[in-house]
Enzyme design. Structure first.
Site, mmCIF file in Angstrom:
data_model
loop_
_atom_site.group_PDB
_atom_site.id
_atom_site.type_symbol
_atom_site.label_atom_id
_atom_site.label_comp_id
_atom_site.label_asym_id
_atom_site.label_seq_id
_atom_site.Cartn_x
_atom_site.Cartn_y
_atom_site.Cartn_z
ATOM 1 N N ASP A 213 -5.477 7.753 -5.489
ATOM 2 C CA ASP A 213 -5.681 9.190 -5.192
ATOM 3 C C ASP A 213 -6.484 9.336 -3.892
ATOM 4 O OD1 ASP A 213 -7.079 11.910 -7.261
ATOM 5 O OD2 ASP A 213 -5.721 11.921 -5.549
ATOM 6 N N ASP B 25 0.876 -1.174 0.000
ATOM 7 C CA ASP B 25 0.000 0.000 0.000
ATOM 8 C C ASP B 25 0.911 1.219 0.000
ATOM 9 O OD1 ASP B 25 -2.560 1.210 2.330
ATOM 10 O OD2 ASP B 25 -1.515 2.180 0.676
ATOM 11 N N ASN C 115 -5.973 13.152 -10.883
ATOM 12 C CA ASN C 115 -6.663 13.644 -12.076
ATOM 13 C C ASN C 115 -6.282 15.112 -12.235
ATOM 14 O OD1 ASN C 115 -8.588 15.415 -10.636
ATOM 15 N ND2 ASN C 115 -9.376 13.466 -9.850
ATOM 16 N N THR D 220 -3.443 2.480 -14.747
ATOM 17 C CA THR D 220 -3.861 1.074 -14.994
ATOM 18 C C THR D 220 -5.074 0.675 -14.175
ATOM 19 O OG1 THR D 220 -2.351 0.221 -13.284
ATOM 20 C CG2 THR D 220 -1.490 0.395 -15.543
ATOM 21 N N GLY D 221 -5.658 1.590 -13.447
ATOM 22 C CA GLY D 221 -6.890 1.292 -12.686
ATOM 23 C C GLY D 221 -8.081 1.906 -13.399
ATOM 24 N N GLY E 291 -9.541 5.307 -5.962
ATOM 25 C CA GLY E 291 -8.271 4.605 -6.214
ATOM 26 C C GLY E 291 -7.151 5.074 -5.299
ATOM 27 N N TYR F 116 -8.352 4.499 -15.070
ATOM 28 C CA TYR F 116 -8.081 5.057 -16.420
ATOM 29 C C TYR F 116 -7.900 3.978 -17.484
ATOM 30 C CZ TYR F 116 -7.961 9.956 -14.915
ATOM 31 O OH TYR F 116 -8.311 11.197 -14.453
#
Ligand code: APR
Length: 178
Positions: free
Chosen positions: A34, A10, A24, A118-119, A32, A121
């Protein structure tokens, strides 16, 4: 200290001097990684981000880490995957280079990255890993700082893709494998 490594964990618990946030363009938080970073850092992070006035995709901005173990957070908005023909690879590479350049300019010695884009987006992991590792390894081959960079994967499955990609392109000897 290994200059580059791939670990599972993590990123909000990372002891690196700086962690990278897959943000973003508003820099006002999200879900996520962020969301996890903003929750762990506290409201003070959002207040500092508000003053930054956003960030373009592929660029990077630095804030303090507040309640995070990391001293700094480097925020970078990755590209949203739209099939690969709209400049996504170049923008993703730019995220990594911008973060490394900002870290070096700030005298930051250790930087941990999440797997940007890769999540939510939707950037396909194998393609993203190839772009990310190329950008990181090119930077490290030409610069002293950061002294250590790690890819912090949230799951073993993600780490396996990064390790396979790294071993394919960068493990000259068997002993170099990650
Ligand atoms: N530590 C490490 N990696 C994490 C963590 C964590 N705590 N939480 C999530 N991840 C991983 C995800 O599993 C994924 O591999 O980070 C990677 C990036 O996924 P996202 O966080 O969804 O980021 P991204 O795909 O770049 O999408 C960015 O999502 O959260 C919003 O505001 C953000 O709009 C932006 C978008």
């Amino acid at each position: 200290m290994k200059r580059f490594d791939i670990v599972v964990g993590d990123i909000t618990c990372s002891d690196a001097e700086a962690i990278v946030n897959a943000a973003n363009t508003s820099l006002l938080g999200g879900s996520g990684v962020d969301g996890a970073i903003h929750r762990a850092a506290s409201q003070s992070l959002l207040e500092e981000c508000r003053a930054l006035g956003g960030c373009e995709t592929g660029k990077a901005k630095l804030t303090k880490g507040y309640r995070l173990p990391a001293k700094y957070v480097i925020h970078t908005p990755g590209p949203i995957w739209q099939g690969g023909g709209l400049g996504e690879p170049a923008l993703l590479a730019s995220c990594y280079r911008s973060c490394l350049s900002l870290a070096a300019a700030s005298g930051i010695e250790t930087v941990d990255f999440p797997s940007i884009s890769t999540g939510i987006y939707g950037y396909p992991l194998p393609q993203a890993a190839t772009v990310a590792l190329r950008a990181i390894m090119d930077w490290l081959s030409e610069h002293e700082l950061p002294r250590r960079v790690r890819m912090v994967c949230h799951t073993e499955a993600v780490a396996t893709i990064y390790r396979q990609t790294w071993n394919l392109w960068y493990a000259g000897e068997k002993a170099d494998r990650i």
